[in-house]
Design a protein around this motif. Structure first.
Motif, PDB file in Angstrom:
ATOM      1  N   LYS A 131       0.836  -1.201   0.000  1.00  0.00           N
ATOM      2  CA  LYS A 131       0.000   0.000   0.000  1.00  0.00           C
ATOM      3  C   LYS A 131       0.873   1.254   0.000  1.00  0.00           C
ATOM      4  CE  LYS A 131      -4.121  -2.013   2.184  1.00  0.00           C
ATOM      5  NZ  LYS A 131      -4.996  -2.133   1.006  1.00  0.00           N
ATOM      6  N   ALA A 167      -7.353   8.805  -0.803  1.00  0.00           N
ATOM      7  CA  ALA A 167      -7.448   9.317   0.559  1.00  0.00           C
ATOM      8  C   ALA A 167      -6.061   9.758   1.024  1.00  0.00           C
ATOM      9  CB  ALA A 167      -7.983   8.216   1.467  1.00  0.00           C
ATOM     10  N   LYS A 175      -4.832   0.427   7.984  1.00  0.00           N
ATOM     11  CA  LYS A 175      -4.644  -0.721   7.092  1.00  0.00           C
ATOM     12  C   LYS A 175      -3.265  -1.330   7.278  1.00  0.00           C
ATOM     13  CE  LYS A 175      -7.478   1.243   3.452  1.00  0.00           C
ATOM     14  NZ  LYS A 175      -7.681   1.447   2.025  1.00  0.00           N
ATOM     15  N   GLY A 179      -8.063  -8.684   1.903  1.00  0.00           N
ATOM     16  CA  GLY A 179      -9.204  -7.806   2.101  1.00  0.00           C
ATOM     17  C   GLY A 179      -9.629  -7.665   3.553  1.00  0.00           C
ATOM     18  N   LEU A 201     -11.806   0.139  10.409  1.00  0.00           N
ATOM     19  CA  LEU A 201     -12.398   1.481  10.479  1.00  0.00           C
ATOM     20  C   LEU A 201     -12.546   1.827  11.956  1.00  0.00           C
ATOM     21  CD1 LEU A 201     -15.258   1.138   7.786  1.00  0.00           C
ATOM     22  CD2 LEU A 201     -12.889   1.849   7.458  1.00  0.00           C
ATOM     23  N   GLU A 212      -5.351   6.340   7.024  1.00  0.00           N
ATOM     24  CA  GLU A 212      -5.842   7.220   5.967  1.00  0.00           C
ATOM     25  C   GLU A 212      -7.190   7.850   6.261  1.00  0.00           C
ATOM     26  OE1 GLU A 212      -5.607   4.673   2.447  1.00  0.00           O
ATOM     27  OE2 GLU A 212      -7.771   4.513   2.483  1.00  0.00           O
ATOM     28  N   GLU A 213      -7.440   8.907   5.537  1.00  0.00           N
ATOM     29  CA  GLU A 213      -8.678   9.677   5.591  1.00  0.00           C
ATOM     30  C   GLU A 213      -9.873   8.767   5.288  1.00  0.00           C
ATOM     31  OE1 GLU A 213     -10.474  13.086   2.517  1.00  0.00           O
ATOM     32  OE2 GLU A 213      -8.538  12.149   2.188  1.00  0.00           O
ATOM     33  N   PHE A 214     -10.952   8.924   6.047  1.00  0.00           N
ATOM     34  CA  PHE A 214     -12.181   8.161   5.832  1.00  0.00           C
ATOM     35  C   PHE A 214     -12.960   8.794   4.685  1.00  0.00           C
ATOM     36  CE2 PHE A 214     -16.757   7.584   6.745  1.00  0.00           C
ATOM     37  CZ  PHE A 214     -16.818   6.204   6.747  1.00  0.00           C
ATOM     38  N   LEU A 215     -13.235   7.985   3.647  1.00  0.00           N
ATOM     39  CA  LEU A 215     -13.942   8.498   2.471  1.00  0.00           C
ATOM     40  C   LEU A 215     -15.403   8.091   2.525  1.00  0.00           C
ATOM     41  CD1 LEU A 215     -11.375   7.457  -0.301  1.00  0.00           C
ATOM     42  CD2 LEU A 215     -11.624   9.712   0.777  1.00  0.00           C
ATOM     43  N   GLU A 223     -19.153   2.769  -3.289  1.00  0.00           N
ATOM     44  CA  GLU A 223     -17.944   2.095  -3.768  1.00  0.00           C
ATOM     45  C   GLU A 223     -18.142   1.577  -5.183  1.00  0.00           C
ATOM     46  OE1 GLU A 223     -15.532  -0.569  -1.330  1.00  0.00           O
ATOM     47  OE2 GLU A 223     -16.632   0.199   0.388  1.00  0.00           O
ATOM     48  N   MET A 249     -13.895   5.036  -4.315  1.00  0.00           N
ATOM     49  CA  MET A 249     -15.031   5.631  -3.616  1.00  0.00           C
ATOM     50  C   MET A 249     -15.498   6.790  -4.476  1.00  0.00           C
ATOM     51  SD  MET A 249     -16.713   4.982  -0.816  1.00  0.00           S
ATOM     52  CE  MET A 249     -15.804   4.511   0.656  1.00  0.00           C
ATOM     53  N   ILE A 297      -9.449   3.747  -3.280  1.00  0.00           N
ATOM     54  CA  ILE A 297      -9.331   3.089  -1.977  1.00  0.00           C
ATOM     55  C   ILE A 297      -8.150   2.129  -2.020  1.00  0.00           C
ATOM     56  CG2 ILE A 297     -10.437   1.520  -0.347  1.00  0.00           C
ATOM     57  CD1 ILE A 297     -13.130   2.584  -1.322  1.00  0.00           C
ATOM     58  N   GLU A 298      -8.072   1.374  -3.102  1.00  0.00           N
ATOM     59  CA  GLU A 298      -6.948   0.444  -3.248  1.00  0.00           C
ATOM     60  C   GLU A 298      -6.820   0.024  -4.701  1.00  0.00           C
ATOM     61  OE1 GLU A 298      -7.415  -3.505  -1.756  1.00  0.00           O
ATOM     62  OE2 GLU A 298      -9.403  -3.711  -2.605  1.00  0.00           O
TER      63      GLU A 298
HETATM   64  P1  AMP Z   1      -9.385  -2.343   1.122  1.00  0.00           P
HETATM   65  O1  AMP Z   1      -8.888  -3.683   1.545  1.00  0.00           O
HETATM   66  O2  AMP Z   1      -8.356  -1.272   1.147  1.00  0.00           O
HETATM   67  O3  AMP Z   1     -10.143  -2.417  -0.179  1.00  0.00           O
HETATM   68  O4  AMP Z   1     -10.521  -1.941   2.152  1.00  0.00           O
HETATM   69  C1  AMP Z   1     -11.598  -2.805   2.423  1.00  0.00           C
HETATM   70  C2  AMP Z   1     -12.851  -1.995   2.613  1.00  0.00           C
HETATM   71  O5  AMP Z   1     -12.701  -1.059   3.695  1.00  0.00           O
HETATM   72  C3  AMP Z   1     -13.201  -1.132   1.419  1.00  0.00           C
HETATM   73  O6  AMP Z   1     -13.885  -1.828   0.437  1.00  0.00           O
HETATM   74  C4  AMP Z   1     -14.051  -0.054   2.073  1.00  0.00           C
HETATM   75  O7  AMP Z   1     -15.368  -0.517   2.285  1.00  0.00           O
HETATM   76  C5  AMP Z   1     -13.383   0.141   3.395  1.00  0.00           C
HETATM   77  N1  AMP Z   1     -12.406   1.249   3.303  1.00  0.00           N
HETATM   78  C6  AMP Z   1     -11.093   1.131   3.012  1.00  0.00           C
HETATM   79  N2  AMP Z   1     -10.493   2.325   2.985  1.00  0.00           N
HETATM   80  C7  AMP Z   1     -11.440   3.255   3.249  1.00  0.00           C
HETATM   81  C8  AMP Z   1     -11.444   4.684   3.366  1.00  0.00           C
HETATM   82  N3  AMP Z   1     -10.331   5.415   3.223  1.00  0.00           N
HETATM   83  N4  AMP Z   1     -12.614   5.285   3.645  1.00  0.00           N
HETATM   84  C9  AMP Z   1     -13.728   4.553   3.825  1.00  0.00           C
HETATM   85  N5  AMP Z   1     -13.803   3.219   3.737  1.00  0.00           N
HETATM   86  C10 AMP Z   1     -12.675   2.555   3.455  1.00  0.00           C
END
Ligand code: AMP
Ligand code: GLY
Length: 426
Positions: A104, A119, A144, A151, A156, A184-187, A191, A273, A282-283
């Motif tokens: 990441k 974010a 994260k 995943g 959160l 990271e910042e909450f978005l 999705e 997002m 997000i990723e």
């Molecule tokens: P990821 O493994 O990074 O895809 O994160 C898994 C899930 O966490 C995502 O599908 C989102 O639902 C949630 N998530 C991850 N990062 C954020 C973020 N910066 N803001 C809000 N939700 C997030």
């Protein structure tokens, strides 16, 4: 021709089926595969997906003309490099390009350099550094693990107390095996999963999809590998809307990777997002999504073998596009008891033939035992319904899923419900 698909999930089953629809009429092999894939491909259950030496030996021994790698674990350890070095054409990113998903921190640094919206974040290399950062950040915040965590490495946190507890999970328990954490910042927003096939230079978007990460209805409960999906997505069914996102997200990333001498070939999956001020990443994943693939590929009209072959050549996709049916697809995941914390093995599955008569059934965690199909993992089956609108596709998926039963079966009942509602009252 002979094609080898590496992996054992619903994603790989959907890829196997799409390859079989190719005009090249490939003979399809799958390693390790599963009990359902075995009906569509010759499976090699003893070859693990991330055992690069065994995969190369299998591909060489069988004279494979094209290898397709499903899971990220194989890509980040260099499965594509090893296959290509052995003279086997392989679809997927090199080990160096797979860093986009493998780290990441790498992905964040590249996005900053390429001006791709994501974010805001800080990398925290120790618990002490992290505790100090928690005191000054805004809540909710997102933590994260820096590395592959299937995943599940995302927490959160509503406030500082929750965030401190999360740090114990990462740094003391080392549950996700990471040595650093990204905060990271909450978005906020909807999705979106937008996957694109890339050849190091060009980007060919696939039809957009939405994924359901949480185990329970209403997006409650812990994150899973994915409990359902649908495709396309209301408001994004047109090529122009998709193109706008690709221009902002995928193309700059592919250009930056090329500039660094690590061109990206394969599927670039942007988890986005859709925020009020536009899409934010997000990723990134460096492979097909699971279960997005089970909803996207049944709608593909273009030849998947052609796309995969072209993506291997630098610039090979120039002038190509991926065409999709106007139909909608809704995929419902059937999971076993205990998922996602654990899973239940050996539960007898009934109703597969009845379901397959109505919808596309792909297997994930299944095994054959004494002439029966039994559960063998967390996510067991995927049921994909197709129809002229989301409501019809959804009804088909749930009708078919309702014919299947096994002890402790878990199914979300709200997959694509928002899409149906949005199109009913635009
Ligand atoms: P990821 O493994 O990074 O895809 O994160 C898994 C899930 O966490 C995502 O599908 C989102 O639902 C949630 N998530 C991850 N990062 C954020 C973020 N910066 N803001 C809000 N939700 C997030
Ligand atoms: N559906 C999420 C993933 O494949 O990572």
């Amino acid at each position: 021709m002979k094609a080898l698909v590496v992996g054992s999930g619903g994603r790989e089953h959907a890829i196997v089926r799409a390859l079989r629809r190719s005009a090249a009429a490939p003979e399809v092999l799958c390693a390790p595969g599963n009990a359902g894939i075995a009906a569509d491909a010759e499976c090699f259950p003893d070859v693990a997906a991330d055992d690069v030496d065994a995969i190369v030996a299998l591909a060489t021994g069988h004279g494979v003309d094209l290898a397709v790698i499903g899971p990220e674990a194989a890509l980040v350890v260099g499965a594509v490099d090893a296959l290509e070095a052995a003279g086997i054409p392989a679809f997927g990113p090199s080990r160096a390009a797979a860093e986009l998903e493998g780290s990441k921190a790498f992905a964040k640094e590249l996005m900053a350099a390429a001006d791709v919206p994501t974010a805001s974040h800080v990398l925290l290399r120790s618990q002490e550094e992290a505790i100090a950062a928690l005191a000054t950040t805004a809540y909710p915040t997102v933590l994260k693990a820096d590395g592959l965590a299937a995943g599940k490495g995302v927490i959160l946190c509503a406030d500082e107390t929750e965030a401190r507890d999360a740090l114990d999970v990462y740094f003391t328990e080392r549950r996700f095996g990471a040595t650093a954490v990204v905060m990271e910042e909450f978005l906020e927003g909807e999705e979106l999963s937008l996957l694109a096939v890339c050849d190091g230079e060009n980007v060919v978007p696939l039809s957009p999809a939405q994924d359901y990460k949480r185990i329970f209805d209403g997006d409650e409960g812990p994150n899973t590998g994915g409990m359902g999906s649908y495709s396309p997505v209301p408001g994004l069914a047109g090529a122009a809307e998709v193109e706008e996102i690709v221009e902002r997200i995928h193309r700059p990333v592919v250009a930056a990777m090329a500039e660094r001498g690590t061109p990206f070939h394969g599927v670039l999956y942007a988890g986005l997002m859709m925020c009020v001020d536009g899409p934010k990443v997000i990723e990134f994943n460096v492979r097909f999504g699971d279960p997005e693939t089970q909803a996207v590929l049944p709608r593909l009209r273009s030849d998947l073998v052609d796309l995969f072959r072209a993506a291997r050549e630098p610039g090979g996709l120039a002038g190509m596009s991926a065409e999709f049916d106007d139909d909608w697809a809704v995929t419902v995941v059937l999971a076993s008891a205990g998922y996602p914390e654990s899973s239940s093995k050996g539960d007898v599955i009934r109703g597969l033939a009845e379901a397959a008569a109505i919808a596309e059934v792909t297997h994930a965690g299944t095994a054959a035992r004494d002439g029966e199909i039994v559960t063998a993992g967390g996510r067991v089956l995927n049921v994909t319904g197709l129809g002229p609108d989301p409501a019809a596709a959804r009804d088909r998926a749930y009708d078919a899923a309702g014919r299947i039963s096994f002890d402790g079966m878990q199914v979300r009942s709200d997959i694509a419900a928002r899409a149906v509602a949005r199109l009913a009252s635009p």
